[in-house]
Design a protein around this motif. Structure first.
Motif, PDB file in Angstrom:
ATOM      1  N   ASN A 365      26.357  -3.586  14.808  1.00  0.00           N
ATOM      2  CA  ASN A 365      25.869  -4.958  14.726  1.00  0.00           C
ATOM      3  C   ASN A 365      25.096  -5.345  15.992  1.00  0.00           C
ATOM      4  OD1 ASN A 365      27.479  -5.263  12.285  1.00  0.00           O
ATOM      5  ND2 ASN A 365      29.227  -5.338  13.670  1.00  0.00           N
ATOM      6  N   LYS A 366      23.945  -5.923  15.809  1.00  0.00           N
ATOM      7  CA  LYS A 366      23.104  -6.363  16.926  1.00  0.00           C
ATOM      8  C   LYS A 366      22.769  -7.846  16.769  1.00  0.00           C
ATOM      9  CE  LYS A 366      22.772  -2.218  18.696  1.00  0.00           C
ATOM     10  NZ  LYS A 366      23.385  -1.901  19.999  1.00  0.00           N
ATOM     11  N   ALA A 367      22.888  -8.552  17.853  1.00  0.00           N
ATOM     12  CA  ALA A 367      22.577  -9.988  17.819  1.00  0.00           C
ATOM     13  C   ALA A 367      21.071 -10.210  17.971  1.00  0.00           C
ATOM     14  CB  ALA A 367      23.330 -10.709  18.926  1.00  0.00           C
ATOM     15  N   ILE A 368      20.525 -11.093  17.175  1.00  0.00           N
ATOM     16  CA  ILE A 368      19.130 -11.526  17.305  1.00  0.00           C
ATOM     17  C   ILE A 368      19.146 -12.930  17.897  1.00  0.00           C
ATOM     18  CG2 ILE A 368      16.978 -12.008  16.083  1.00  0.00           C
ATOM     19  CD1 ILE A 368      17.877 -10.039  13.934  1.00  0.00           C
ATOM     20  N   ARG A 369      18.544 -13.081  19.051  1.00  0.00           N
ATOM     21  CA  ARG A 369      18.631 -14.351  19.793  1.00  0.00           C
ATOM     22  C   ARG A 369      17.292 -15.076  19.794  1.00  0.00           C
ATOM     23  NH1 ARG A 369      23.386 -14.051  22.918  1.00  0.00           N
ATOM     24  NH2 ARG A 369      24.291 -11.928  22.930  1.00  0.00           N
ATOM     25  N   ASP A 370      17.382 -16.385  19.954  1.00  0.00           N
ATOM     26  CA  ASP A 370      16.149 -17.180  20.094  1.00  0.00           C
ATOM     27  C   ASP A 370      15.729 -17.178  21.569  1.00  0.00           C
ATOM     28  OD1 ASP A 370      17.831 -18.937  21.421  1.00  0.00           O
ATOM     29  OD2 ASP A 370      17.937 -20.364  19.760  1.00  0.00           O
ATOM     30  N   THR A 371      14.675 -17.909  21.884  1.00  0.00           N
ATOM     31  CA  THR A 371      14.169 -17.927  23.259  1.00  0.00           C
ATOM     32  C   THR A 371      15.166 -18.516  24.242  1.00  0.00           C
ATOM     33  OG1 THR A 371      13.099 -20.042  22.778  1.00  0.00           O
ATOM     34  CG2 THR A 371      11.762 -18.040  22.538  1.00  0.00           C
ATOM     35  N   GLY A 372      16.117 -19.269  23.739  1.00  0.00           N
ATOM     36  CA  GLY A 372      17.128 -19.861  24.606  1.00  0.00           C
ATOM     37  C   GLY A 372      18.340 -18.972  24.793  1.00  0.00           C
ATOM     38  N   GLY A 373      18.303 -17.805  24.150  1.00  0.00           N
ATOM     39  CA  GLY A 373      19.416 -16.885  24.284  1.00  0.00           C
ATOM     40  C   GLY A 373      20.528 -17.101  23.289  1.00  0.00           C
ATOM     41  N   HIS A 374      20.329 -18.019  22.367  1.00  0.00           N
ATOM     42  CA  HIS A 374      21.372 -18.280  21.368  1.00  0.00           C
ATOM     43  C   HIS A 374      21.242 -17.310  20.188  1.00  0.00           C
ATOM     44  CE1 HIS A 374      22.270 -21.919  23.582  1.00  0.00           C
ATOM     45  NE2 HIS A 374      20.997 -22.310  23.474  1.00  0.00           N
ATOM     46  N   ILE A 375      22.394 -16.861  19.655  1.00  0.00           N
ATOM     47  CA  ILE A 375      22.372 -15.958  18.502  1.00  0.00           C
ATOM     48  C   ILE A 375      21.989 -16.747  17.260  1.00  0.00           C
ATOM     49  CG2 ILE A 375      23.760 -14.394  17.071  1.00  0.00           C
ATOM     50  CD1 ILE A 375      25.550 -13.886  19.459  1.00  0.00           C
ATOM     51  N   VAL A 376      20.945 -16.300  16.587  1.00  0.00           N
ATOM     52  CA  VAL A 376      20.491 -16.985  15.371  1.00  0.00           C
ATOM     53  C   VAL A 376      20.689 -16.119  14.132  1.00  0.00           C
ATOM     54  CG1 VAL A 376      18.859 -18.491  16.546  1.00  0.00           C
ATOM     55  CG2 VAL A 376      18.114 -16.200  15.821  1.00  0.00           C
ATOM     56  N   GLU A 377      20.635 -14.800  14.306  1.00  0.00           N
ATOM     57  CA  GLU A 377      20.862 -13.888  13.185  1.00  0.00           C
ATOM     58  C   GLU A 377      21.580 -12.635  13.692  1.00  0.00           C
ATOM     59  OE1 GLU A 377      17.706 -14.420   9.597  1.00  0.00           O
ATOM     60  OE2 GLU A 377      17.108 -13.064  11.208  1.00  0.00           O
ATOM     61  N   ILE A 378      22.113 -11.915  12.720  1.00  0.00           N
ATOM     62  CA  ILE A 378      22.794 -10.660  13.029  1.00  0.00           C
ATOM     63  C   ILE A 378      22.093  -9.537  12.271  1.00  0.00           C
ATOM     64  CG2 ILE A 378      24.992  -9.408  12.986  1.00  0.00           C
ATOM     65  CD1 ILE A 378      25.017 -11.875  14.740  1.00  0.00           C
ATOM     66  N   LEU A 379      21.736  -8.476  13.009  1.00  0.00           N
ATOM     67  CA  LEU A 379      21.191  -7.268  12.391  1.00  0.00           C
ATOM     68  C   LEU A 379      22.342  -6.275  12.224  1.00  0.00           C
ATOM     69  CD1 LEU A 379      18.823  -5.438  11.452  1.00  0.00           C
ATOM     70  CD2 LEU A 379      18.630  -4.705  13.848  1.00  0.00           C
ATOM     71  N   CYS A 380      22.608  -5.890  10.980  1.00  0.00           N
ATOM     72  CA  CYS A 380      23.721  -4.977  10.680  1.00  0.00           C
ATOM     73  C   CYS A 380      23.164  -3.675  10.113  1.00  0.00           C
ATOM     74  CB  CYS A 380      24.662  -5.599   9.655  1.00  0.00           C
ATOM     75  SG  CYS A 380      25.281  -7.226  10.127  1.00  0.00           S
ATOM     76  N   ILE A 381      23.456  -2.593  10.791  1.00  0.00           N
ATOM     77  CA  ILE A 381      23.037  -1.264  10.332  1.00  0.00           C
ATOM     78  C   ILE A 381      24.295  -0.513   9.919  1.00  0.00           C
ATOM     79  CG2 ILE A 381      21.891   0.897  10.948  1.00  0.00           C
ATOM     80  CD1 ILE A 381      20.424  -0.698  13.128  1.00  0.00           C
ATOM     81  N   GLY A 382      24.364  -0.135   8.633  1.00  0.00           N
ATOM     82  CA  GLY A 382      25.593   0.466   8.110  1.00  0.00           C
ATOM     83  C   GLY A 382      25.374   1.833   7.503  1.00  0.00           C
ATOM     84  N   ASN A 383      26.438   2.645   7.545  1.00  0.00           N
ATOM     85  CA  ASN A 383      26.422   3.969   6.925  1.00  0.00           C
ATOM     86  C   ASN A 383      27.702   4.170   6.128  1.00  0.00           C
ATOM     87  OD1 ASN A 383      23.973   5.562   8.083  1.00  0.00           O
ATOM     88  ND2 ASN A 383      24.857   4.492   9.828  1.00  0.00           N
TER      89      ASN A 383
END
Length: 559
Positions: A365-383
């Protein structure tokens, strides 16, 4: 004919014996009048047998010869390298003579007076038995020399041990390890091993792992003289199968080339697996509420949805079921996938396909942040790591990630698998309808035991070694039963259950874990930080499984 050198003491008794022996026709006698003359005779000629007096006669007939008694004569010829069997005549009181075969302690008592002819046959039999024993000794010596030559020429290393000491070693093993044979004989077997613990481990392995012919097997590293290690396979026929240290014959095979090939193949397989994982991975993006914003082609195919059916939908109710078999709310999956996105290397979760099939997915799981550093979405790579080799049972496959768990530890892969699958059963089934929480500490057991104490009776104390191996399928139900009790299981890297009911005494102030994890998780994180053990915690409250290593969460499995 038996050739005999007879040392005559000029007594009537020996003269009578001599005449009787010559009449048998089975002996050829060569007579001398003293042991001194006999010693001179032996310099130029060999005999099958030497017959001599034990005591120096009162009058030997040759006054100028300084004589030896029978024992002194025997010592002299042995010092000269003569191994001819010796029989001594000795007086025993006034009326008896004892004929004694020196090497084997056989003796024959004959009266000094009267007719001795009835005893002559017994005397000849004694002489023949002495020669037969001598011949058998020579044949045994030749056979031993031939066997030693064969064993020294074999490419296998061989040694014999008794009571922890090396009694014999062949040239091949000595050469493998950089020694001469003399440097190893009478030395403790322990010097061949990197540590006392590893020596103990090999002794235990060859006691437990025996084939149909009772040959024990083990794999280990031996120390080379001057430094370095030699990977070997050991096979041993023990004197006592219950105690390897009593000794036995040990065959050592150099497997360093096989080890290099295995490591190369393993590295190649790892690279290939990574390549395939990257090419065929489930990739999902979702917002902080768990609403799906992206589903890649492979994910659509895997879960059997179209993009319209999942985009904008929540993960709970699509790929995450509302409730699992343990009946706890799987909406927590969103937290595990999202809110703790930066916390874990891999988070393993049970997911569901459109047709209802349950699958195990390892998520990065990787956090996707906005310009303010806040987490706005989660990138999930699964196997997909579902183990489909077990018919009728859906289990987590550890093939793609257990290397990361056992690396730089003494934990064997099959041992980790056995413990992990017991944990999944405890998490899912509990015990008698009740949720169960428990802890397993695998590897570096000596340090773990030193940093913990017994808080209740060790349920495995006193049992046979083979009955304490976690890889033994018959032991699984006992482990699940004892998991209800307080304390941790301590298991060696090769699967030997050292103890149950252990209380961890390590200071937990140096570890930092996410909120919601209790004292059990903190203590396990702490002990993995100061030892090379792998910790597995089954949570009683949520049923999740957390794997710790080096003081950190390495894996988190949501069931």
């Amino acid at each position: 004919m038996i050739s005999v050198l007879l040392v005559d003491d000029n007594s009537d008794f020996l003269a009578q014996c001599r005449a009787a022996l010559e009449k048998t026709g089975e002996l050829r006698l060569d007579v001398v009048q003293s042991t001194k003359l006999a010693a001179e005779k032996l310099k130029n000629r060999t005999y099958d047998l030497i017959v001599s007096y034990e005591q120096i006669p009162d009058v030997n007939g040759i006054e100028f010869v300084s004589d030896l008694d029978g024992i002194g004569f025997l010592k002299y010829i042995r010092a000269e390298g003569n191994s001819t069997p010796v029989i001594l005549f000795g007086k025993r009181g006034a009326n008896k003579v004892v004929i004694e075969e020196v090497n084997n302690g056989c003796e024959l008592v004959i009266p000094r007076s009267g007719d001795i002819r009835p005893q002559v046959a017994e005397m000849v039999t004694l002489f023949k038995q002495t020669l037969l024993k001598r011949r058998a000794e020579r044949e045994t010596k030749v056979q031993n020399e031939q066997l030693t030559t064969i064993l020294s020429a074999t490419p296998l290393g061989i040694f014999q041990m008794r009571n922890n000491l090396i009694e014999w070693v062949n040239r091949t093993l000595a050469g493998m390890l950089g020694y001469t044979e003399a440097q190893l004989i009478k030395k403790p077997v322990r010097i061949l091993f990197p540590s006392e613990e590893e020596y103990e481990q090999v002794c235990r392995d060859i006691q437990i792992h025996r084939d149909l012919h009772e040959i024990g097997h083990a794999e280990c590293d031996l120390i080379r003289n001057g430094g370095g290690f030699l990977p070997v396979k050991i096979q041993s026929q023990l004197f006592d199968p219950r105690d390897a240290k009593k000794g036995g014959t040990v065959v050592v095979t150099d497997v360093s080339e096989n080890r290099m090939i295995h490591d190369a193949l393993k590295e190649s397989e790892t690279k290939y697996r990574e390549m395939m994982q990257n090419a065929q991975s489930i990739i999902i993006r979702m917002d902080m509420q768990g609403t799906i914003t992206f589903f890649n082609t492979y994910a659509l195919s895997f879960f059997d949805y179209s993009a319209e059916e999942v985009i904008g939908k929540n993960v709970v109710g699509t790929i995450a079921p509302q409730k699992n078999r343990g009946s706890h709310d799987l909406s927590m999956m969103v937290n595990d996938l999202g809110f703790n996105a930066d916390g874990y290397a891999i988070n393993v979760s049970e997911n569901i396909r459109r047709n209802g099939d349950r699958v195990w997915i390892a998520w990065i799981n990787k956090a996707i942040r906005d310009t303010g550093g806040h987490i706005v979405e989660i990138l999930c790579i699964g196997n997909d790591i579902t183990d489909r080799r077990q018919e009728g049972q859906v289990r987590i496959s550890t093939d793609t990630w257990k290397d990361q768990v056992v690396a730089d530890t003494d934990v064997r892969e099959e041992v980790f698998d056995a413990v992990f699958h017991v944990c999944t059963e405890i998490s899912i089934e509990g015990r008698e309808g009740k949720a169960v929480g428990t802890t397993f500490l695998i590897g570096d057991s000596k340090e773990v035991l030193a940093k913990s104490r017994q808080i209740m009776l060790n349920a495995f104390e006193g049992h046979k070694p083979e009955s304490r191996m976690v890889t033994n399928p018959d032991l699984k139900e006992n482990i699940k039963e004892f998991a209800q009790l307080d304390g941790a299981f301590v298991i060696t890297g090769d699967g030997f259950i050292e103890a149950s009911g252990r209380y961890i005494t390590v200071d937990t102030s140096g570890v930092s874990l996410p909120k919601g994890m209790g004292t059990r998780h903190n203590s396990v994180a702490a002990i993995t930080k100061v030892t090379h053990t792998v910790g597995i915690v089954v949570s009683q409250s949520g049923g999740g499984i957390t794997i710790f290593k080096n003081g950190q969460i390495l894996k988190k499995i949501t069931l």
